[in-house]
Structure formats: C-alpha cells, structure tokens
Design a protein around this motif. Sequence first.
Motif, PDB file in Angstrom:
ATOM      1  N   LEU A  11       3.229  45.630   0.499  1.00 44.17           N
ATOM      2  CA  LEU A  11       4.178  44.581   0.905  1.00 44.17           C
ATOM      3  C   LEU A  11       3.452  43.398   1.552  1.00 44.17           C
ATOM      4  O   LEU A  11       3.838  42.249   1.371  1.00 44.17           O
ATOM      5  CB  LEU A  11       5.201  45.136   1.911  1.00 44.17           C
ATOM      6  N   ALA A  12       2.436  43.696   2.343  1.00 37.03           N
ATOM      7  CA  ALA A  12       1.688  42.675   3.089  1.00 37.03           C
ATOM      8  C   ALA A  12       0.248  42.634   2.591  1.00 37.03           C
ATOM      9  O   ALA A  12      -0.282  43.649   2.141  1.00 37.03           O
ATOM     10  CB  ALA A  12       1.719  42.998   4.584  1.00 37.03           C
ATOM     11  N   ASN A  13      -0.375  41.453   2.720  1.00 36.79           N
ATOM     12  CA  ASN A  13      -1.725  41.276   2.195  1.00 36.79           C
ATOM     13  C   ASN A  13      -2.759  41.096   3.313  1.00 36.79           C
ATOM     14  O   ASN A  13      -3.095  39.970   3.671  1.00 36.79           O
ATOM     15  CB  ASN A  13      -1.761  40.070   1.254  1.00 36.79           C
ATOM     16  N   PRO A  14      -3.298  42.203   3.839  1.00 35.57           N
ATOM     17  CA  PRO A  14      -4.327  42.068   4.883  1.00 35.57           C
ATOM     18  C   PRO A  14      -5.668  41.579   4.338  1.00 35.57           C
ATOM     19  O   PRO A  14      -6.455  41.011   5.078  1.00 35.57           O
ATOM     20  CB  PRO A  14      -4.445  43.479   5.454  1.00 35.57           C
ATOM     21  N   ASP A  64       1.040  38.025  11.070  1.00 29.41           N
ATOM     22  CA  ASP A  64       1.169  36.868  10.183  1.00 29.41           C
ATOM     23  C   ASP A  64       0.526  37.086   8.812  1.00 29.41           C
ATOM     24  O   ASP A  64       0.069  36.140   8.182  1.00 29.41           O
ATOM     25  CB  ASP A  64       0.598  35.618  10.857  1.00 29.41           C
ATOM     26  N   LEU A  65       0.536  38.320   8.342  1.00 31.91           N
ATOM     27  CA  LEU A  65      -0.014  38.592   7.017  1.00 31.91           C
ATOM     28  C   LEU A  65       0.874  37.964   5.947  1.00 31.91           C
ATOM     29  O   LEU A  65       2.105  37.957   6.079  1.00 31.91           O
ATOM     30  CB  LEU A  65      -0.103  40.100   6.767  1.00 31.91           C
ATOM     31  N   PRO A  66       0.273  37.458   4.875  1.00 35.86           N
ATOM     32  CA  PRO A  66       1.092  36.951   3.775  1.00 35.86           C
ATOM     33  C   PRO A  66       1.834  38.105   3.084  1.00 35.86           C
ATOM     34  O   PRO A  66       1.345  39.232   3.038  1.00 35.86           O
ATOM     35  CB  PRO A  66       0.086  36.329   2.814  1.00 35.86           C
ATOM     36  N   LEU A  97       1.951  48.230  15.900  1.00 34.23           N
ATOM     37  CA  LEU A  97       3.358  48.641  15.881  1.00 34.23           C
ATOM     38  C   LEU A  97       4.325  47.473  16.072  1.00 34.23           C
ATOM     39  O   LEU A  97       5.224  47.257  15.257  1.00 34.23           O
ATOM     40  CB  LEU A  97       3.612  49.727  16.935  1.00 34.23           C
ATOM     41  N   GLU A  98       4.159  46.727  17.125  1.00 32.02           N
ATOM     42  CA  GLU A  98       5.050  45.595  17.386  1.00 32.02           C
ATOM     43  C   GLU A  98       4.879  44.522  16.304  1.00 32.02           C
ATOM     44  O   GLU A  98       5.866  43.958  15.815  1.00 32.02           O
ATOM     45  CB  GLU A  98       4.767  45.005  18.768  1.00 32.02           C
ATOM     46  N   ASP A  99       3.636  44.249  15.930  1.00 33.97           N
ATOM     47  CA  ASP A  99       3.369  43.251  14.885  1.00 33.97           C
ATOM     48  C   ASP A  99       4.081  43.614  13.585  1.00 33.97           C
ATOM     49  O   ASP A  99       4.710  42.770  12.948  1.00 33.97           O
ATOM     50  CB  ASP A  99       1.868  43.157  14.583  1.00 33.97           C
ATOM     51  N   LYS A 100       3.951  44.870  13.186  1.00 35.76           N
ATOM     52  CA  LYS A 100       4.549  45.300  11.921  1.00 35.76           C
ATOM     53  C   LYS A 100       6.071  45.256  11.984  1.00 35.76           C
ATOM     54  O   LYS A 100       6.719  44.850  11.013  1.00 35.76           O
ATOM     55  CB  LYS A 100       4.049  46.693  11.534  1.00 35.76           C
ATOM     56  N   MET A 101       6.631  45.658  13.100  1.00 35.61           N
ATOM     57  CA  MET A 101       8.092  45.609  13.226  1.00 35.61           C
ATOM     58  C   MET A 101       8.581  44.163  13.177  1.00 35.61           C
ATOM     59  O   MET A 101       9.560  43.861  12.480  1.00 35.61           O
ATOM     60  CB  MET A 101       8.529  46.289  14.531  1.00 35.61           C
ATOM     61  N   ASP A 102       7.910  43.270  13.875  1.00 34.37           N
ATOM     62  CA  ASP A 102       8.291  41.850  13.845  1.00 34.37           C
ATOM     63  C   ASP A 102       8.118  41.267  12.450  1.00 34.37           C
ATOM     64  O   ASP A 102       8.949  40.480  11.983  1.00 34.37           O
ATOM     65  CB  ASP A 102       7.474  41.052  14.867  1.00 34.37           C
ATOM     66  N   TRP A 103       7.054  41.640  11.763  1.00 40.74           N
ATOM     67  CA  TRP A 103       6.803  41.157  10.410  1.00 40.74           C
ATOM     68  C   TRP A 103       7.912  41.616   9.470  1.00 40.74           C
ATOM     69  O   TRP A 103       8.462  40.816   8.687  1.00 40.74           O
ATOM     70  CB  TRP A 103       5.432  41.646   9.935  1.00 40.74           C
ATOM     71  N   LEU A 104       8.261  42.890   9.549  1.00 37.92           N
ATOM     72  CA  LEU A 104       9.334  43.412   8.700  1.00 37.92           C
ATOM     73  C   LEU A 104      10.668  42.740   9.003  1.00 37.92           C
ATOM     74  O   LEU A 104      11.432  42.418   8.091  1.00 37.92           O
ATOM     75  CB  LEU A 104       9.462  44.931   8.865  1.00 37.92           C
ATOM     76  N   GLU A 106      11.109  39.762  10.044  1.00 43.04           N
ATOM     77  CA  GLU A 106      11.082  38.406   9.497  1.00 43.04           C
ATOM     78  C   GLU A 106      11.223  38.383   7.978  1.00 43.04           C
ATOM     79  O   GLU A 106      12.017  37.614   7.430  1.00 43.04           O
ATOM     80  CB  GLU A 106       9.776  37.701   9.884  1.00 43.04           C
ATOM     81  N   TYR A 107      10.461  39.207   7.266  1.00 41.88           N
ATOM     82  CA  TYR A 107      10.402  39.116   5.810  1.00 41.88           C
ATOM     83  C   TYR A 107      11.352  40.066   5.077  1.00 41.88           C
ATOM     84  O   TYR A 107      11.721  39.804   3.928  1.00 41.88           O
ATOM     85  CB  TYR A 107       8.972  39.337   5.320  1.00 41.88           C
ATOM     86  N   PHE A 108      11.725  41.164   5.715  1.00 36.75           N
ATOM     87  CA  PHE A 108      12.606  42.150   5.095  1.00 36.75           C
ATOM     88  C   PHE A 108      13.765  42.498   6.034  1.00 36.75           C
ATOM     89  O   PHE A 108      13.981  43.664   6.365  1.00 36.75           O
ATOM     90  CB  PHE A 108      11.814  43.416   4.737  1.00 36.75           C
ATOM     91  N   PRO A 109      14.516  41.488   6.477  1.00 32.06           N
ATOM     92  CA  PRO A 109      15.588  41.738   7.451  1.00 32.06           C
ATOM     93  C   PRO A 109      16.697  42.636   6.905  1.00 32.06           C
ATOM     94  O   PRO A 109      17.467  43.205   7.678  1.00 32.06           O
ATOM     95  CB  PRO A 109      16.114  40.335   7.763  1.00 32.06           C
ATOM     96  N   PHE A 110      16.759  42.796   5.616  1.00 27.87           N
ATOM     97  CA  PHE A 110      17.776  43.628   4.978  1.00 27.87           C
ATOM     98  C   PHE A 110      17.432  45.120   5.018  1.00 27.87           C
ATOM     99  O   PHE A 110      18.240  45.952   4.607  1.00 27.87           O
ATOM    100  CB  PHE A 110      18.012  43.161   3.532  1.00 27.87           C
ATOM    101  N   ILE A 111      16.253  45.473   5.508  1.00 25.08           N
ATOM    102  CA  ILE A 111      15.899  46.884   5.684  1.00 25.08           C
ATOM    103  C   ILE A 111      16.233  47.277   7.115  1.00 25.08           C
ATOM    104  O   ILE A 111      15.676  46.733   8.068  1.00 25.08           O
ATOM    105  CB  ILE A 111      14.411  47.141   5.372  1.00 25.08           C
TER     106      ILE A 111
END
Length: 172
Positions: A11-14, A64-66, A97-104, A106-111
């Motif tokens: 899903l994310a591009n590290p 902030d991963l793409p 943990l916090e970064d990934k939750m915030d990222w999700l 932002e980009y996948f709010p429907f999950i």
Amino acid sequence: MRIAIDMDEVLANPIHKFIQLYHRDHQVPLDLIIAPGTEIFQNVPEEINGRWFEYINEKGFFRDLPVVDGAVEAVRQLQEKYEIYVVSAAMEFRNSLEDKMDWLTEYFPFIDWKHIVFCGEKIVNVDIMIDDRIKNFRDFKGRPLLFTSPHNLLLTEYERVDNWQQVLDKLM
C-alpha cells in the motif's frame, strides 16, 4: 471472504523514501537501481548501508510515504466484495505505530480501525493475503498473492501480482 493486505511495499512505498533520504544525506543518486532479489541497503555503498535501519526507526518515517499507484481505488473496489484487513508487522518498528495509523486514516479513511491489525507475526485467519514478504506466508492456509518488490523478483513459487490492477483482475 476476508483479505489481509500488507502496508509497506504493497500500500505504501518506503523504497521511494529510502532513496530520497540516502540522496539527501549521502548523495546516492535518486535513480538508484535495485538489483533483483536484493534489499535497498545492499545497493548503496557499504559504509552507509546500515543507515536504512536508523531511518526506519525514526519517528515520522512511515507518516509521509507515497501511496502505491492504484492502491486506494483497488482497495475500495475490493471492499465491495471482500472483508478487508490491513495487516502490518508494525511491532518491529516501535515508532511506526502512530505514523502508520495516521497514514491509513489519511489515505484509507474507509477502512474501519477494527480492520487494522498491527502485529509481529502475521498469524491471521483470512482467505487471501497480499504481501511482499514470503515469510508472512509461512503457515498461512489461504491463498497468498506475492506483491512484486525488488527483493522478491527472483522468487517463482508464489502467485504473483505486479500491481493493483493485476490484483483486481485476479480477485474481482
């Protein structure tokens, strides 16, 4: 039917961020070519190849991963037919943990948050797992889909998907 979807390199591009950070700190060119079957750190000068571990453990690295091309639209479509879980071995990197939750969010709010699993080993009871790391398929009883990444290009023993359109073609 339930699908577990990995985050990093699915899903994310590290890799994109690693390349940017190496370039910023060590002038490793942004057009770095990662040899098939290798990890990014194996493709930079030996004296700096340990920096990836420092980067990945920094707070904010995962925030902030793409997004991987086509991921948002594909997951939204899959959600119409399947119960979707995002499953990440986030426990390996405490600050993620916090970064990934915030990222999700932002980009996948429907999950829904109840469909996000941060774990160590991916011992999940789902029908399909989409992941770039074959270690996560060990003992998995469902259908594994290996999402292409440079480190797994030489592997041939799994059903492979190169992009999100191929995932949709196989599952919809």
